[in-house]
Design an enzyme around this catalytic site. Structure first.
Site, PDB file in Angstrom:
ATOM      1  N   SER A 113     -18.110  12.021  23.298  1.00 44.86           N
ATOM      2  CA  SER A 113     -17.279  10.850  23.062  1.00 44.86           C
ATOM      3  C   SER A 113     -17.201   9.994  24.329  1.00 44.86           C
ATOM      4  O   SER A 113     -18.212   9.667  24.914  1.00 44.86           O
ATOM      5  CB  SER A 113     -15.895  11.276  22.550  1.00 44.86           C
ATOM      6  N   GLU A 358      -5.349   6.816  14.629  1.00 43.20           N
ATOM      7  CA  GLU A 358      -4.698   7.661  15.617  1.00 43.20           C
ATOM      8  C   GLU A 358      -4.466   6.868  16.894  1.00 43.20           C
ATOM      9  O   GLU A 358      -5.159   5.888  17.173  1.00 43.20           O
ATOM     10  CB  GLU A 358      -5.525   8.910  15.899  1.00 43.20           C
ATOM     11  N   GLU A 359      -3.505   7.311  17.677  1.00 41.65           N
ATOM     12  CA  GLU A 359      -3.038   6.575  18.853  1.00 41.65           C
ATOM     13  C   GLU A 359      -4.105   6.379  19.921  1.00 41.65           C
ATOM     14  O   GLU A 359      -4.004   5.493  20.765  1.00 41.65           O
ATOM     15  CB  GLU A 359      -1.832   7.295  19.453  1.00 41.65           C
TER      16      GLU A 359
END
Length: 527
Positions: A113, A358-359
């Site tokens: 990622s 998501e945050e």
């Protein structure tokens, strides 16, 4: 050593060759375990294999193919050896499996990622196309570690050149399959018609060639501000701790694009595997992830008439309560789940959840007709949605978020890390409401304490404590000797700072107390 074993977190196994946590043995063991898992579950369709631009990804892909080909797995490599964004792999799996009940496809994405250049990552996406659930990763992890402990005894593998020539190795045009389908999830006509001058920074990631293709296919005024792919990522401005990360939600990592904000109507970036997004507006600069999630929800549920009337909104327990307020105003159901995108998969597959976010700047949403698009995070459609929003509203997402602040109040949100031993992290993951003794939080009465997500009653691996105007959540890190404290207040920065300080004391006190035996409830409301 235990630290060198295969360990799947929320997004697969990650590590560094320098730490002996991501090397050839890990890749052989995991690939072999996936082959055996597929056989045990009679998954016999093609396996879509994608990889990002990290230095370890290409050699990891070669090793994986050697094992997969030896097992006779039909592998779909990218045409022209293109890098492959995570959402393009999920999209390929979902599209292939649509309408099928047998011969189902699955996939592997090789990516750490947004993490530093020396990191590698390896994750498995089963036939639903999203991140594998814990029962799957636990099976693969256990088998892979058995293989490591046996020094790879019994593993089947063939040379790379032979694997490339194998009759089971095929090429798939991920790029054009994804790009040509975008009009079914976004209003590309509106974006083109508004003649917006758009900017994108791929941050040297796997989508670097996707953006010019998108601009060409849909005739967009889109400028790629940096087309460099460099496995050292030396072109990046360093993150808050001096490390290099392609984190599009970080103001440190996004300095170059932020400096260009006035050159574009809207600009955006994605991380190395393009599953996360960052939105830069003229009005606010880099838009905080939680703020943009709320804006996306407001826009999508007002502009997707073909979605199910009961389609809900998915969010993680540590995402902003502004999402709750916007969702309630829209009259939609809120589905609040633990951290990890895997929890959203069932709702996306059946269309009962229209948007999931998501945050940490990860999101995806349904096609315009209400069917599933991807079941993994998709930074590209989240980025392009900012252009659709601007085209439709005539204002950028930062300006629209100001409307939400006027209506619902201003949210202040932060996350900090606190040191924790392995034993303390284990205790925190198993904490229950009865362990939290404090009745007050930042000058307000505690109204609820929970260790499970209200959307699906799954354990959150920590605890969330809420008052009338704020909350904090604490959960252990899966990779570091820390626990993470997330907090939000609608009473300003001073109240948030007090909440963060008190949260660490509350959690440390709970971790220091002796365990209380017996079953205890996972959620408590205080009246």
């Amino acid at each position: 050593m235990r630290a060198e074993r295969v360990a799947f977190g929320t997004s697969g196994h990650r590590g560094s060759a320098f730490d002996r946590t991501f090397n050839e043995w890990h890749l052989i063991a995991i690939s072999d375990a996936i082959c055996r898992y597929r056989r045990s579950k009679r998954i016999d369709g093609p396996l879509f294999l994608g990889l990002d631009t990290h230095a370890l990804s290409v050699p990891a892909g070669a090793t994986a193919l050697e094992v997969l080909a030896a097992h006779g797995v039909e592998v779909m490599l990218a045409a022209n050896d293109e890098y492959t964004p995570t959402p393009a792999v999920s999209h390929a799996i979902v599209c292939y499996n649509r309408g099928r009940t047998t011969g189902l496809a699955d996939g592997i994405v090789i990516t750490p990622s947004h993490n530093p250049p020396d990191n590698g990552g390896f994750k498995y996406n089963p036939p639903h196309g999203g991140p594998a659930d814990t029962d799957v990763t636990s099976w693969i992890e256990a088998r892979a570690n058995e293989v490591l402990e046996s020094a790879l005894a019994g593993v089947t593998r063939i040379p790379y050149e032979k694997a490339l020539r194998a009759s089971t190795t095929h090429r798939h045009d991920y790029l054009n399959a994804y790009v040509n389908d975008l009009a079914n999830v976004l209003d590309m006509d509106a974006i083109r018609g508004a003649a917006l001058h758009l900017g994108v920074d791929p941050l040297g990631g796997a989508g670097v060639h996707y953006w010019p293709a998108i601009a060409d296919r849909y005739k967009l005024d889109l400028t790629v501000v940096n087309e460099v792919v460099d496995q050292t990522f030396r072109f990046m401005t360093v993150d808050w701790d001096g490390k290099i990360r392609t984190d599009p939600s970080s103001t440190y990592a996004m300095q170059r694009l932020i400096a260009l904000k006035n050159k574009f109507a809207i600009a955006f970036a994605c991380d190395a595997d393009h599953d996360r997004h960052g939105i830069v507006t003229r009005s606010t600069g880099l838009l905080q992830p939680n703020h943009y999630l709320a804006v996306m929800i407001r826009h999508l549920f007002q502009n997707r008439p073909q979605w199910r009337a009961d389609a809900g909104v998915g969010k993680t327990v540590v995402s902003s309560s502004m999402i709750d307020k916007v969702t309630a105003k829209l009259g939609r159901r809120l589905c609040e789940v633990p951290v990890g995108f895997k929890w959203f998969v069932p709702g996306l597959v059946d269309g009962s959840v229209g948007f999931c976010g998501e945050e940490s700047a990860g999101a995806t949403f349904l096609r315009r007709d209400g069917s599933v698009w991807t079941t993994d995070k998709d930074g590209m459609i989240a980025a392009l949605l900012a252009a659709e929003i601007t085209a439709r509203a005539g204002r950028d997402p930062g300006e629209i978020y100001r409307d939400l602040v006027t209506e619902f109040g201003e949210s202040t949100y932060d996350r900090v890390d606190a040191p924790a031993t392995a034993e303390q992290k284990k205790r925190l993951a198993a904490i229950v409401p009865a362990d939290i003794k404090s009745a007050d939080l930042a000058g307000e009465k505690v109204v609820s304490v929970t260790s499970e997500a209200p959307g699906n009653h799954a354990p959150i691996g920590g605890v969330k404590v809420s008052s009338a105007t704020g909350w904090f959540a604490a959960r252990p890190s899966g990779t570091e000797d820390v626990y993470k404290i997330y907090a939000e207040s609608f009473r300003g920065r001073a109240a948030l700072n007090r909440m963060l300080s008190e949260a660490q004391v509350i959690v440390d006190t709970a971790l220091a107390a002796p365990s209380v035996p017996g079953a205890r409830p996972a959620s408590v409301s205080v009246v």
